[in-house]
Design a protein around this motif. Structure first.
Motif, PDB file in Angstrom:
ATOM      1  N   LEU A   9      -1.155  -2.672 -10.513  1.00  0.00           N
ATOM      2  CA  LEU A   9      -0.012  -3.589  -9.750  1.00  0.00           C
ATOM      3  C   LEU A   9       0.996  -2.972  -9.112  1.00  0.00           C
ATOM      4  O   LEU A   9       1.277  -3.340  -8.057  1.00  0.00           O
ATOM      5  N   VAL A  10       1.576  -1.785  -9.869  1.00  0.00           N
ATOM      6  CA  VAL A  10       2.632  -1.105  -8.838  1.00  0.00           C
ATOM      7  C   VAL A  10       2.081  -0.539  -7.688  1.00  0.00           C
ATOM      8  O   VAL A  10       2.521  -0.261  -6.643  1.00  0.00           O
ATOM      9  N   THR A  11       0.773   0.083  -7.832  1.00  0.00           N
ATOM     10  CA  THR A  11       0.115   0.839  -6.649  1.00  0.00           C
ATOM     11  C   THR A  11      -0.196  -0.203  -5.549  1.00  0.00           C
ATOM     12  O   THR A  11       0.148   0.100  -4.253  1.00  0.00           O
ATOM     13  N   THR A  12      -0.713  -1.329  -5.828  1.00  0.00           N
ATOM     14  CA  THR A  12      -0.997  -2.279  -4.847  1.00  0.00           C
ATOM     15  C   THR A  12       0.335  -2.958  -4.234  1.00  0.00           C
ATOM     16  O   THR A  12       0.414  -3.262  -2.975  1.00  0.00           O
ATOM     17  N   THR A  13       1.328  -3.182  -5.046  1.00  0.00           N
ATOM     18  CA  THR A  13       2.513  -3.543  -4.468  1.00  0.00           C
ATOM     19  C   THR A  13       3.379  -2.559  -3.509  1.00  0.00           C
ATOM     20  O   THR A  13       3.758  -2.998  -2.741  1.00  0.00           O
ATOM     21  N   ALA A  14       3.124  -1.380  -4.322  1.00  0.00           N
ATOM     22  CA  ALA A  14       3.916  -0.254  -3.207  1.00  0.00           C
ATOM     23  C   ALA A  14       3.093  -0.134  -1.845  1.00  0.00           C
ATOM     24  O   ALA A  14       3.711  -0.056  -0.734  1.00  0.00           O
ATOM     25  N   TRP A  15       1.678  -0.304  -2.028  1.00  0.00           N
ATOM     26  CA  TRP A  15       0.748  -0.478  -0.575  1.00  0.00           C
ATOM     27  C   TRP A  15       1.465  -1.700   0.374  1.00  0.00           C
ATOM     28  O   TRP A  15       1.499  -1.377   1.486  1.00  0.00           O
ATOM     29  N   SER A  16       1.443  -2.623  -0.366  1.00  0.00           N
ATOM     30  CA  SER A  16       1.951  -4.071   0.373  1.00  0.00           C
ATOM     31  C   SER A  16       3.363  -3.698   1.103  1.00  0.00           C
ATOM     32  O   SER A  16       3.499  -4.141   2.293  1.00  0.00           O
ATOM     33  N   ALA A  17       4.328  -3.010   0.257  1.00  0.00           N
ATOM     34  CA  ALA A  17       5.737  -2.877   0.847  1.00  0.00           C
ATOM     35  C   ALA A  17       5.613  -1.847   2.190  1.00  0.00           C
ATOM     36  O   ALA A  17       6.092  -1.922   3.249  1.00  0.00           O
ATOM     37  N   LEU A  18       4.575  -0.882   1.813  1.00  0.00           N
ATOM     38  CA  LEU A  18       4.324   0.048   2.876  1.00  0.00           C
ATOM     39  C   LEU A  18       3.829  -0.652   4.173  1.00  0.00           C
ATOM     40  O   LEU A  18       4.124  -0.327   5.416  1.00  0.00           O
ATOM     41  N   GLU A  19       2.686  -1.416   4.103  1.00  0.00           N
ATOM     42  CA  GLU A  19       2.251  -2.388   5.184  1.00  0.00           C
ATOM     43  C   GLU A  19       3.433  -2.983   5.782  1.00  0.00           C
ATOM     44  O   GLU A  19       3.235  -3.299   6.856  1.00  0.00           O
ATOM     45  N   GLN A  20       4.270  -3.910   4.985  1.00  0.00           N
ATOM     46  CA  GLN A  20       5.381  -4.606   5.517  1.00  0.00           C
ATOM     47  C   GLN A  20       6.225  -3.709   6.360  1.00  0.00           C
ATOM     48  O   GLN A  20       6.424  -4.142   7.457  1.00  0.00           O
ATOM     49  N   ALA A  21       6.563  -2.677   6.043  1.00  0.00           N
ATOM     50  CA  ALA A  21       7.507  -1.696   6.879  1.00  0.00           C
ATOM     51  C   ALA A  21       6.742  -1.287   8.013  1.00  0.00           C
ATOM     52  O   ALA A  21       7.415  -1.065   9.146  1.00  0.00           O
ATOM     53  N   VAL A  22       5.379  -0.997   8.044  1.00  0.00           N
ATOM     54  CA  VAL A  22       4.801  -0.587   9.344  1.00  0.00           C
ATOM     55  C   VAL A  22       4.358  -1.766  10.076  1.00  0.00           C
ATOM     56  O   VAL A  22       4.572  -1.431  11.423  1.00  0.00           O
ATOM     57  N   LEU A  23       3.591  -2.601   9.677  1.00  0.00           N
ATOM     58  CA  LEU A  23       3.146  -3.816  10.594  1.00  0.00           C
ATOM     59  C   LEU A  23       4.093  -4.537  10.975  1.00  0.00           C
ATOM     60  O   LEU A  23       4.050  -5.207  11.935  1.00  0.00           O
ATOM     61  N   ARG A  24       5.154  -4.939  10.049  1.00  0.00           N
ATOM     62  CA  ARG A  24       6.046  -5.841  10.586  1.00  0.00           C
ATOM     63  C   ARG A  24       7.572  -5.560  11.076  1.00  0.00           C
ATOM     64  O   ARG A  24       8.506  -6.220  10.977  1.00  0.00           O
ATOM     65  N   ARG A  25       7.493  -4.237  11.365  1.00  0.00           N
ATOM     66  CA  ARG A  25       8.604  -3.588  11.875  1.00  0.00           C
ATOM     67  C   ARG A  25       8.992  -4.318  13.261  1.00  0.00           C
ATOM     68  O   ARG A  25       8.012  -4.944  14.121  1.00  0.00           O
ATOM     69  N   PRO A  26      10.179  -4.385  13.592  1.00  0.00           N
ATOM     70  CA  PRO A  26      10.775  -5.398  14.759  1.00  0.00           C
ATOM     71  C   PRO A  26      10.053  -4.778  16.182  1.00  0.00           C
ATOM     72  O   PRO A  26      10.240  -3.479  16.255  1.00  0.00           O
ATOM     73  N   GLN A  27       9.617  -5.494  17.062  1.00  0.00           N
ATOM     74  CA  GLN A  27       8.958  -5.303  18.289  1.00  0.00           C
ATOM     75  C   GLN A  27       9.209  -6.349  19.297  1.00  0.00           C
ATOM     76  O   GLN A  27       8.611  -6.998  19.832  1.00  0.00           O
ATOM     77  N   PRO A  28      10.639  -6.112  19.701  1.00  0.00           N
ATOM     78  CA  PRO A  28      11.388  -7.282  20.276  1.00  0.00           C
ATOM     79  C   PRO A  28      10.664  -7.410  21.835  1.00  0.00           C
ATOM     80  O   PRO A  28      10.554  -8.356  22.477  1.00  0.00           O
ATOM     81  N   GLU A  29      10.288  -6.138  22.292  1.00  0.00           N
ATOM     82  CA  GLU A  29      10.116  -6.206  23.862  1.00  0.00           C
ATOM     83  C   GLU A  29       8.195  -6.181  23.872  1.00  0.00           C
ATOM     84  O   GLU A  29       8.029  -6.544  24.811  1.00  0.00           O
ATOM     85  N   LYS A  30       7.594  -5.519  23.162  1.00  0.00           N
ATOM     86  CA  LYS A  30       6.266  -5.159  23.158  1.00  0.00           C
ATOM     87  C   LYS A  30       5.349  -6.072  22.438  1.00  0.00           C
ATOM     88  O   LYS A  30       4.306  -6.056  22.617  1.00  0.00           O
ATOM     89  N   THR A  31       5.887  -7.060  21.604  1.00  0.00           N
ATOM     90  CA  THR A  31       4.972  -7.962  20.721  1.00  0.00           C
ATOM     91  C   THR A  31       3.873  -8.643  21.330  1.00  0.00           C
ATOM     92  O   THR A  31       2.794  -8.540  21.202  1.00  0.00           O
ATOM     93  N   GLY A  32       4.379  -9.324  22.275  1.00  0.00           N
ATOM     94  CA  GLY A  32       3.515  -9.969  22.949  1.00  0.00           C
ATOM     95  C   GLY A  32       2.401  -9.430  23.901  1.00  0.00           C
ATOM     96  O   GLY A  32       1.102  -9.803  23.659  1.00  0.00           O
ATOM     97  N   ALA A  33       2.667  -8.238  24.321  1.00  0.00           N
ATOM     98  CA  ALA A  33       1.785  -7.462  25.012  1.00  0.00           C
ATOM     99  C   ALA A  33       0.698  -6.662  24.236  1.00  0.00           C
ATOM    100  O   ALA A  33      -0.550  -6.770  24.074  1.00  0.00           O
ATOM    101  N   LEU A  34       1.217  -6.268  22.713  1.00  0.00           N
ATOM    102  CA  LEU A  34       0.448  -5.635  21.971  1.00  0.00           C
ATOM    103  C   LEU A  34      -0.540  -6.730  21.327  1.00  0.00           C
ATOM    104  O   LEU A  34      -1.956  -6.419  21.031  1.00  0.00           O
ATOM    105  N   ASP A  35       0.050  -7.883  20.985  1.00  0.00           N
ATOM    106  CA  ASP A  35      -1.102  -8.910  20.536  1.00  0.00           C
ATOM    107  C   ASP A  35      -2.025  -9.471  21.392  1.00  0.00           C
ATOM    108  O   ASP A  35      -3.056  -9.883  20.995  1.00  0.00           O
ATOM    109  N   ARG A  36      -1.936  -9.217  22.761  1.00  0.00           N
ATOM    110  CA  ARG A  36      -2.830  -9.658  23.680  1.00  0.00           C
ATOM    111  C   ARG A  36      -4.119  -8.618  23.699  1.00  0.00           C
ATOM    112  O   ARG A  36      -5.164  -8.840  24.121  1.00  0.00           O
ATOM    113  N   ASN A  37      -3.791  -7.356  23.301  1.00  0.00           N
ATOM    114  CA  ASN A  37      -4.592  -6.307  23.240  1.00  0.00           C
ATOM    115  C   ASN A  37      -5.699  -6.431  22.558  1.00  0.00           C
ATOM    116  O   ASN A  37      -5.445  -6.906  21.236  1.00  0.00           O
TER     117      ASN A  37
END
Length: 250
Positions: free
Chosen positions: A222-250
């Motif tokens: 549980l500690v390992t998978t929760t830490a992994w989820s936190a890392l994913e949040q930090a990487v994948l959900r980091r703010p992308q105010p200008e490029k989000t739309g362009a990246l999502d279309r790729n």
């Protein structure tokens, strides 16, 4: 319960993989080989599931980008729910977004995570996992079995890590909701939205409550998978105010 054939077979296969990892790590890790194998197997499974998480986050970003237009439609068709539903689905369709697609990656991940949970909380894997020890504490040891010896400090350390991860994830969820006006990629307006916005930041803390009744092996998972989820949040959900739309279309 839950010991039907497909699940039992999957848990057995995961147990075989775990045994192989233990044998591989034992020359290096010694008495901590089983615990290290739990961590490594959890990371491998989460890596395999990462494409599903990426798909989920992309879907959330698309829906979050459409939230202002959805709110406009809600105001315009407040008196006509049927028309509102038609217009909202038309908006999502034109933008290449699916209002329910974000649930699919979560549903696809669930069987894999269930197998991992069963492996580390029962004897189904046939590996004798729960009889192995970490720091002199059996991996099958529960908090209810007592905190004598190394059990107290070990469980205290793992629960402290879970509590820290839960606090961090909750803080990120609150901040994202405040900055974007969305909860999990959906608009925060509408019936029950306020209650949902208050509830979601509390969900990470359920991992701490669950850990109180799990054996040590499952707590390590549980500690390992929760830490992994936190890392994913930090990487994948980091703010992308200008490029989000362009990246999502790729």
């Amino acid at each position: 319960m839950l010991a039907f054939a497909p699940l039992h077979g999957a848990v057995g296969a995961a147990g075989t993989a775990l045994s192989w990892l233990v044998d591989l790590l034992e020359p290096l890790a010694g008495g901590t080989a089983t615990a290290a194998a739990i961590v490594l197997l959890t990371i491998v499974v989460r890596l395999l599931l990462s494409p599903l998480t990426v798909a989920q986050v992309r879907g959330e970003r698309r829906r979050a980008a459409l939230a202002p237009q959805v709110r406009d439609l809600q105001r315009r068709y407040a008196a006509d729910p049927a028309k509102l539903q038609t217009e909202v689905f038309a908006l999502y369709r034109s933008a290449g977004a699916n209002p329910v697609a974000g649930c699919l990656p979560v549903l696809l991940q669930a069987p894999f995570l269930l197998v991992m949970y069963r492996l580390f909380s029962t004897t189904e894997g046939g590996t004798g996992l729960l009889q192995e020890r970490l720091g002199g504490v059996p991996l099958g040891h529960h908090l209810g079995d007592g905190l004598a010896g190394a059990a107290g400090p070990l469980f205290a350390a793992l629960l402290a890590v879970l509590l820290l991860l839960a606090w961090w994830s909750s803080r990120r969820a609150r901040r994202a909701s405040t900055l974007t006006g969305t909860v999990a990629g959906t608009t925060t307006e509408g019936p029950g939205a306020a209650a949902l916005a208050r509830l979601l930041p509390l969900l990470p803390f359920t991992t701490v409550l669950v850990a109180l009744v799990l054996p040590l092996a499952a707590v390590i998972y549980l500690v390992t998978t929760t830490a992994w989820s936190a890392l994913e949040q930090a990487v994948l959900r980091r703010p992308q105010p200008e490029k989000t739309g362009a990246l999502d279309r790729n």
